[in-house]
Design an enzyme around this catalytic site. Structure first.
Site, PDB file in Angstrom:
ATOM      1  N   GLY C 158      26.953  58.317  61.239  1.00  0.00           N
ATOM      2  CA  GLY C 158      26.938  57.341  62.327  1.00  0.00           C
ATOM      3  C   GLY C 158      28.329  57.089  62.878  1.00  0.00           C
ATOM      4  O   GLY C 158      29.334  57.558  62.329  1.00  0.00           O
ATOM      5  N   CYS C 159      28.390  56.349  63.964  1.00  0.00           N
ATOM      6  CA  CYS C 159      29.668  56.144  64.647  1.00  0.00           C
ATOM      7  C   CYS C 159      30.631  55.307  63.815  1.00  0.00           C
ATOM      8  O   CYS C 159      31.772  55.722  63.569  1.00  0.00           O
ATOM      9  CB  CYS C 159      29.443  55.527  66.024  1.00  0.00           C
ATOM     10  SG  CYS C 159      28.473  54.007  66.037  1.00  0.00           S
ATOM     11  N   TYR C 160      30.197  54.117  63.373  1.00  0.00           N
ATOM     12  CA  TYR C 160      31.095  53.292  62.553  1.00  0.00           C
ATOM     13  C   TYR C 160      31.460  53.993  61.247  1.00  0.00           C
ATOM     14  O   TYR C 160      32.638  53.986  60.848  1.00  0.00           O
ATOM     15  CB  TYR C 160      30.457  51.940  62.254  1.00  0.00           C
ATOM     16  CG  TYR C 160      30.384  50.985  63.426  1.00  0.00           C
ATOM     17  CD1 TYR C 160      31.545  50.535  64.066  1.00  0.00           C
ATOM     18  CD2 TYR C 160      29.165  50.496  63.892  1.00  0.00           C
ATOM     19  CE1 TYR C 160      31.483  49.635  65.124  1.00  0.00           C
ATOM     20  CE2 TYR C 160      29.102  49.596  64.942  1.00  0.00           C
ATOM     21  CZ  TYR C 160      30.260  49.163  65.564  1.00  0.00           C
ATOM     22  OH  TYR C 160      30.206  48.276  66.598  1.00  0.00           O
ATOM     23  N   ALA C 163      34.298  56.723  61.982  1.00  0.00           N
ATOM     24  CA  ALA C 163      35.656  56.199  62.179  1.00  0.00           C
ATOM     25  C   ALA C 163      36.180  55.557  60.902  1.00  0.00           C
ATOM     26  O   ALA C 163      37.340  55.770  60.514  1.00  0.00           O
ATOM     27  CB  ALA C 163      35.662  55.175  63.318  1.00  0.00           C
TER      28      ALA C 163
END
EC number: 1.2.1.38
Lengths: 356, 356, 356, 356
Positions: C158-160, C163
């Site tokens: 996922g995105c979070y 990062a």
């Protein structure tokens, strides 16, 4: 004794702007806010800026309190106002209508642009048009009738017509417009102008970093501008959407007749505009060479006007900035109500935008 | 009789916010606005929102009117306040200082973080710290001394310390913090927080569509937060810049000791916070499950606080939202001045943000 | 010979980002884009950036072409991927799943956080986790199996989690984390992260000029971050929404054990991170003292990482910036597909963001 | 063998856009980037999007490498190009000038609008005007001369003239304009159009949430538009600034002569425009009833055009959208260079904007 007021359609953007202004108005007491979609919810749950400071909750449009108000502000879509106004007037309630239903004086024009019959055309003859700086006498008449006990209907001007007419009227009124010429208006609005409805167009990721024209050659504010300026079929109006919340800038191109084009200087134009708006607290004509920013009026009921002259092309270019939700909707309606109720037109209205 | 006030450093963002609030304050009369850079210019030429509604013009900081004021608001960079305050107090002028110069009670801490000597450390012992919801008694004491004729110095809290401390203090005060634990604060500010100076960082095309951290592990608000919370060397503070004009959100992670972590429920936490802020009109503790938006407080002096509890990780997560220019600067300074001058703390301060 | 690919769920934001990247990918041939809601419409009518340059039209998810593809990218909500994956694999189609359905290796954790049973838990044992810089070997294994003719399932991070894990993993992997300590992550996402659905939250007038936390202590990316970092129940994660379209910044607070806290310098930390990401083209560790801007990576598949050290509080503060739609979704999925299909991982992926 | 190119003035917004496009151009090799202000600094330190992926550093404008290039792109302010061009041509370097210095064919017009003498008026007769879709033959001629060994000067069209002329030219060329009528252009630009200089106008807190007109009746792109359209003194042009980074929308009001106004339908207009742009890959005429968004072209070299017809007022309203930095500056210059160097005009240029 406080004047009791209600807002019908209080959950939309113009509606909640009415609420914001009315809850701190020194003479009006806000007694009901209605929203069929949000009935039962607290104001603070829909607009958390009110958390802890306002206990109002939405009721439905048929809340009986509405007909006990001295005045009602209608912030509903067109045709909904058509349905509500006759009953309110019959109940002795003065109505300040923010919809388009009673703006156009000719029902045939209404029916052409809104594609629906006008069900109470008889009211068009007696309604007052709510644009105080241009139709001051009409509004003064409404105040006299109201003082005599008559319920009043004020059809408040739309956002684009307000900015555009305040920018164009003094020049048209002075007779400077070239005979038969078309006035060309390109205007830009913030996204609150597109309303509270969540859709592909109002999604942040569509509106952000984007400018576009919409409703080109067919926007319904066109006949309203033509009516105010007395220029049927001679206004070309193109609205645009830009990525800001509040603010509307109208850029108006007025072709000048030969004589004024030769004789006028920009200073004379500025002077003429300042004379026209002498004594009107919300309209400010900027110095020659200055053009308004929408951020200079956002949140306030002010209109700032800038002027430029192209003598070679015989064109007066006017830019006129307002907050579409305040001077273009809620603020102007309250300004009209102030006048009708015999108050100073500034009561309860913000004069100054946040400077930054 | 009006209380005469002046703003030194009135052309910056905090300064002009003071001007916005003071010109409509019912008890204060704004008699001078100074700016060495803009001296001679009208307020309206620098901030066109004031066009046509305010005739004030900037004078220089040494304008003699300043020393005839009852109170002066200092919105100047640090060290400039150091230079000005002793003279103002000597002239009998009460000072509400928005700079950092008198916030830190220990001059050694000031000298470490600001890399410059403190030239009037004796005033640190008597100055009042301007964060009314936490240091109410100090401010009440200042009001008593002021009533007795003494000129008062209030060092108003900074923007990040205000939001962060309002969010963290009730929990710390309740003794919930785990012994020796570090409080971790990640906060986000709008670009007005970076000041009016035009540079590569504040250029629209740098700040727009961009989020970044700055001053990581070295921001000067760190020792101020530690001082207010009584946690020297136990706060890790990371500020971020986001693309909005006004608004500051502080997210505070408070590690809980074992017992409160076991026994507390979120409802108990909310209740504790509401008790703590009972009677404080500007602070609103949201219902369990709600988190504040900065847009709900922008333009107002309000602070909204949201609470969440992670019992597994023994962490209380608080988010606290203010307008950095209002409750984080100008509004708080006026709130302090209201108290010192014996007025209701709400006088002249906006309670409600624009709902949209 | 081109590798035939399809995108299921191509009308959402991650889906259309896949389309953007795939139509100019030198090795993949995009043969089908599906959207049940927009089936029958042209790509250009929904996303006018494609007007005149792409003739693709949406079909429904059950378009038979999908099962003839070599690879399919699934950009559908969770549970929809659960329903689709087994059939695709059975048809011999490799799947790059952007949903959460196959990310969590323990079906019980999935069921707890997503409140729905996992219907194909047997696939969790064999799926590859799609975060190439951290799970390079897994992905290499998948490439080997794919070369041997096996259809592959890659559950893209996922995105979070992307990062955050890229920012935290080298420190955790080095053993610097204090024993039993909680890692605190405060992250900020642009509004594309909230998806294409038009609602009160994604309305321009809600999201603009606003920062807020959401999903505090209950966001579903929490267990995914904990899984990647090997820290069950020891991550506190608070996501925030900020007014930008693309971009995600994760600020990670890593409490350090006593020894590394004493011995490490910031330069050593930077060096460690650079070693860890040696040879990885998309991850860039910035010089000591620099922190990334999301605008430096928006539109690209890059991740930029900044590092700061607070020795007193024994805290490593990392900020990690990606484009949530590219490295956080579509770009990463294509990067994974490049590896699985034996291509250079950079094929078809933008390395550089627009500089302004 | 690669064609060696340099960018003079590479640190400005148009300059760095050239750098972005040229470093991935398959035929051009970027050998020097100059900036007197940033000389000695790395590209990545000024524009961190390039961190880790580009080692170029700025040199000064007099870097001797410049004169060894095959082509130089000049992205310097007006008068700086005047100073540089003769020497470059003399050194055999072809010049693609993004400044205004060689755009106006009549030096008297240049001197009137730019208030400075033209120091190499003899070059105006031989320079090529860089707007490939309208002046294709000129550019083809330049390609022939270049193939014969002649160094070429191309004066690339400005941003507003590009969008406006692409939108207006087919109608003017068709003879539809009413005799003696004035074309009224209201255009809106993103803030990159105001340049990289940090000042009160480009400060985030000035530009955000604000729309304003500027340079009204005196913007220097007016004579350029008049020249391209062959309408001296018959264009009224008002540019506006809106809060977005990239994007330019020109709304063009073209008064129609009586006959075309009677006979034309909107479909006929669309057809005429499509014929005119047949075979031009970057210009896309939208279907009747559709208007372009700037976000549909941002980051690409595309121009999208929408058309509307007001037969009553005899007005053709055209809206034309480009990215001011790409098709309005850097992209167009590279498109011109592609043609001059005998390449496909699309080489190295983005055809498609990010869809969201």
């Amino acid at each position: 004794m406080a004047i009791k007021v209600g807002v019908v359609g209080a959950a939309g953007y113009a509606g909640v702007e009415l609420v914001r202004l009315l809850i701190s108005h020194p003479d009006f007491e806000l007694t009901a806010i209605t929203s069929n979609a949000d009935a039962g919810q607290s104001l603070a749950s829909v607009y958390p800026a009110f958390a802890g400071v306002c206990d109002l909750a939405f009721t439905t449009h048929d809340d009986p309190i509405i007909k006990t108000c001295d005045a009602v502000f209608l912030a509903v879509p067109h045709t909904a106002a058509l349905a509500a106004v006759p009953g309110l007037l019959a109940a002795g309630v003065s109505v300040f209508d923010l919809s388009a239903d009673y703006r156009l004086s000719d029902p045939a024009v209404y029916e052409k642009w809104y594609a629906t019959p006008h069900t109470s055309p008889e009211l068009l003859a007696t309604r007052t048009f709510g644009l105080p700086e241009i139709f001051a006498e009409d509004l003064a008449g409404a105040a006299v009738r109201h003082a005599a006990g008559e319920a009043t209907l004020v059809a408040c001007a739309g956002c684009y017509p307000t900015a555009t007419s305040l920018g164009a009227y003094p020049a048209i009124d002075a007779g400077w417009l070239d005979d038969g010429a078309v006035v060309i208006v390109d205007a830009i609005s913030g996204v609150t102008g597109a309303g509270k409805s969540a859709n592909a167009r109002t999604h942040y990721c569509s509106a952000d970093e984007c400018v576009e024209a919409y409703g080109v050659c067919k926007h319904r504010h066109t006949p309203e501008i033509e009516q105010i300026l007395g220029l049927p079929d001679h206004v070309v109006f193109t609205p645009h959407l830009a990525p800001l919340k509040r603010g509307l800038l109208s850029t108006i191109n007025i072709p000048l007749a030969e004589i004024p084009a030769q004789e006028l200087t920009l200073d004379m134009v500025v002077e003429r505009y300042r004379e026209f708006y002498e004594g009107r607290p919300f309209v400010r004509v900027l110095d020659a060479g200055q053009m308004p920013k929408t951020s200079s009026v956002a949140g306030s009921n002010a209109c700032q006007i800038g002027l430029a002259l192209n003598k070679t092309a015989r064109m007066l270019v006017v830019t006129s900035a307002i907050d579409n939700l305040c001077k273009g909707a809620a603020g102007q309606a309250i300004q009209c109500a102030n006048v009708v109720f015999g108050l100073d037109e500034r009561r309860g209205l913000p004069l100054i935008a946040m400077p930054v």
